[in-house]
Motif scaffolding. Structure first.
Motif, PDB file in Angstrom:
ATOM      1  N   SER A 164       1.065  -1.114  -0.062  1.00 47.22           N
ATOM      2  CA  SER A 164       0.000  -0.414  -0.199  1.00 47.22           C
ATOM      3  C   SER A 164       0.919   1.166   0.152  1.00 47.22           C
ATOM      4  O   SER A 164       0.124   2.744  -0.676  1.00 47.22           O
ATOM      5  N   GLY A 165       2.233   1.029   0.021  1.00 44.42           N
ATOM      6  CA  GLY A 165       2.632   2.750   0.357  1.00 44.42           C
ATOM      7  C   GLY A 165       2.706   3.235   1.910  1.00 44.42           C
ATOM      8  O   GLY A 165       3.311   4.292   2.213  1.00 44.42           O
ATOM      9  N   LYS A 166       2.343   2.516   2.636  1.00 42.57           N
ATOM     10  CA  LYS A 166       1.753   3.452   4.345  1.00 42.57           C
ATOM     11  C   LYS A 166       2.344   2.882   4.902  1.00 42.57           C
ATOM     12  O   LYS A 166       3.020   1.840   5.188  1.00 42.57           O
ATOM     13  N   GLY A 167       3.128   4.430   5.893  1.00 40.04           N
ATOM     14  CA  GLY A 167       3.819   3.669   6.446  1.00 40.04           C
ATOM     15  C   GLY A 167       3.778   2.655   7.567  1.00 40.04           C
ATOM     16  O   GLY A 167       2.560   2.090   7.963  1.00 40.04           O
ATOM     17  N   ILE A 168       5.212   1.967   8.157  1.00 39.20           N
ATOM     18  CA  ILE A 168       4.420   1.207   8.936  1.00 39.20           C
ATOM     19  C   ILE A 168       5.625   1.053  10.611  1.00 39.20           C
ATOM     20  O   ILE A 168       6.802   2.342  10.565  1.00 39.20           O
ATOM     21  N   LYS A 169       5.332   1.766  11.349  1.00 42.50           N
ATOM     22  CA  LYS A 169       5.438   1.538  12.992  1.00 42.50           C
ATOM     23  C   LYS A 169       6.169   0.814  13.718  1.00 42.50           C
ATOM     24  O   LYS A 169       5.589  -0.296  13.081  1.00 42.50           O
ATOM     25  N   ARG A 170       6.844   0.949  14.293  1.00 45.53           N
ATOM     26  CA  ARG A 170       7.323  -0.522  15.252  1.00 45.53           C
ATOM     27  C   ARG A 170       6.494  -0.856  15.733  1.00 45.53           C
ATOM     28  O   ARG A 170       5.385   0.036  16.710  1.00 45.53           O
ATOM     29  N   GLY A 171       6.229  -2.170  15.653  1.00 48.30           N
ATOM     30  CA  GLY A 171       5.393  -3.178  16.591  1.00 48.30           C
ATOM     31  C   GLY A 171       3.842  -3.397  16.277  1.00 48.30           C
ATOM     32  O   GLY A 171       2.964  -4.122  16.618  1.00 48.30           O
ATOM     33  N   ASP A 172       3.699  -3.211  14.918  1.00 49.92           N
ATOM     34  CA  ASP A 172       2.522  -3.150  14.032  1.00 49.92           C
ATOM     35  C   ASP A 172       2.955  -4.549  13.496  1.00 49.92           C
ATOM     36  O   ASP A 172       3.328  -4.897  13.569  1.00 49.92           O
ATOM     37  N   ALA A 173       1.110  -4.833  13.400  1.00 47.14           N
ATOM     38  CA  ALA A 173       1.152  -5.719  12.709  1.00 47.14           C
ATOM     39  C   ALA A 173       0.983  -5.899  10.956  1.00 47.14           C
ATOM     40  O   ALA A 173       0.339  -6.007  10.477  1.00 47.14           O
ATOM     41  N   ILE A 174       1.898  -6.791  11.086  1.00 43.56           N
ATOM     42  CA  ILE A 174       2.575  -6.929  10.102  1.00 43.56           C
ATOM     43  C   ILE A 174       2.651  -8.375   8.743  1.00 43.56           C
ATOM     44  O   ILE A 174       2.771  -9.525  10.361  1.00 43.56           O
ATOM     45  N   TYR A 175       2.774  -9.067   7.660  1.00 45.39           N
ATOM     46  CA  TYR A 175       3.648  -9.525   7.800  1.00 45.39           C
ATOM     47  C   TYR A 175       4.759  -9.465   6.681  1.00 45.39           C
ATOM     48  O   TYR A 175       5.300  -8.249   6.712  1.00 45.39           O
ATOM     49  N   LYS A 176       5.829 -11.187   6.742  1.00 46.81           N
ATOM     50  CA  LYS A 176       7.087 -10.473   5.822  1.00 46.81           C
ATOM     51  C   LYS A 176       7.492 -11.672   5.451  1.00 46.81           C
ATOM     52  O   LYS A 176       6.913 -13.150   6.294  1.00 46.81           O
ATOM     53  N   PRO A 177       8.535 -11.883   4.905  1.00 41.20           N
ATOM     54  CA  PRO A 177       9.064 -13.086   4.044  1.00 41.20           C
ATOM     55  C   PRO A 177       9.461 -14.169   5.335  1.00 41.20           C
ATOM     56  O   PRO A 177      10.149 -13.879   6.015  1.00 41.20           O
ATOM     57  N   ARG A 178       9.265 -15.062   5.056  1.00 43.69           N
ATOM     58  CA  ARG A 178       9.196 -16.423   6.398  1.00 43.69           C
ATOM     59  C   ARG A 178      10.675 -16.500   5.781  1.00 43.69           C
ATOM     60  O   ARG A 178      11.800 -16.631   4.965  1.00 43.69           O
ATOM     61  N   PRO A 179      11.936 -16.425   6.816  1.00 46.62           N
ATOM     62  CA  PRO A 179      12.808 -16.845   7.216  1.00 46.62           C
ATOM     63  C   PRO A 179      13.544 -18.142   7.076  1.00 46.62           C
ATOM     64  O   PRO A 179      12.763 -19.195   7.071  1.00 46.62           O
ATOM     65  N   CYS A 180      14.629 -18.000   6.030  1.00 42.45           N
ATOM     66  CA  CYS A 180      15.182 -18.911   5.128  1.00 42.45           C
ATOM     67  C   CYS A 180      16.396 -19.181   4.620  1.00 42.45           C
ATOM     68  O   CYS A 180      17.694 -17.597   4.916  1.00 42.45           O
ATOM     69  N   ARG A 181      17.304 -20.311   4.447  1.00 42.63           N
ATOM     70  CA  ARG A 181      18.513 -19.830   4.098  1.00 42.63           C
ATOM     71  C   ARG A 181      18.758 -20.315   2.875  1.00 42.63           C
ATOM     72  O   ARG A 181      18.657 -21.399   2.449  1.00 42.63           O
ATOM     73  N   PRO A 182      19.678 -19.151   1.825  1.00 40.27           N
ATOM     74  CA  PRO A 182      19.719 -17.880   1.407  1.00 40.27           C
ATOM     75  C   PRO A 182      18.704 -17.436   2.228  1.00 40.27           C
ATOM     76  O   PRO A 182      18.001 -17.558   1.446  1.00 40.27           O
ATOM     77  N   ALA A 183      18.738 -16.430   3.204  1.00 41.98           N
ATOM     78  CA  ALA A 183      17.749 -14.634   3.316  1.00 41.98           C
ATOM     79  C   ALA A 183      17.579 -15.202   1.589  1.00 41.98           C
ATOM     80  O   ALA A 183      18.193 -14.112   0.457  1.00 41.98           O
TER      81      ALA A 183
END
Length: 141
Positions: free
Chosen positions: A99-118
């Motif tokens: 969306s381009g909206k700002g995200i503040k620390r602590g906001d509920a988000i989704y992010k890519p699941r960590p894996c190797r290589p990142a």
């Protein structure tokens, strides 16, 4: 850091090549490039650190309430056809990739699941509500 003065970006090279093939003079190409620079559009094509490029994002599936499968297409960096993202809280401030909206620390988000290589887009975030709305609108079609 990239030095713009010594960098011939791909867009400029493409314009010059197309112009040469069509018989245009180098002066008309320079005028076109100058017009792009005046409008601030040329910088969009330069790979400057921290600059945003056009990313296409589509929510494909919701395997569970806390995960989503996302298709991520970034023509300058990476392409993932079925990348799993997980729900969490933002550790850092940022910008929602969808969306381009700002995200503040602590906001509920989704992010890519960590894996190797990142993954290349490991630092990307999508606001929780935005992703849920995107998936709901995809499934209505």
């Amino acid at each position: 850091m990239l030095n713009k003065a010594n960098f011939t970006d791909p867009w400029s090279r493409t314009l010059r090549l197309l112009s040469a093939l069509s018989g245009e003079t180098d002066a008309s190409v320079s005028a076109t490039l100058a017009a792009f620079e005046r409008k601030g559009q040329l910088d969009r094509y330069l790979p400057v650190v921290g600059q945003r490029f056009e990313v296409q994002i589509r929510v494909i599936d919701r395997p569970s309430p806390s995960t989503a499968t996302v298709a991520w297409r970034d023509p300058t960096h990476c392409s993932y056809g079925d990348q799993v993202w997980h729900a969490c809280h933002a550790r850092l401030s940022g910008v929602c990739a969808l969306s381009g909206k700002g995200i503040k620390r602590g906001d509920a988000i989704y992010k890519p699941r960590p894996c190797r290589p990142a993954p290349v887009n490991a630092g990307a975030m999508i606001l929780f509500a935005i992703l849920n709305d995107a998936f709901a609108s995809e499934t209505k079609v």
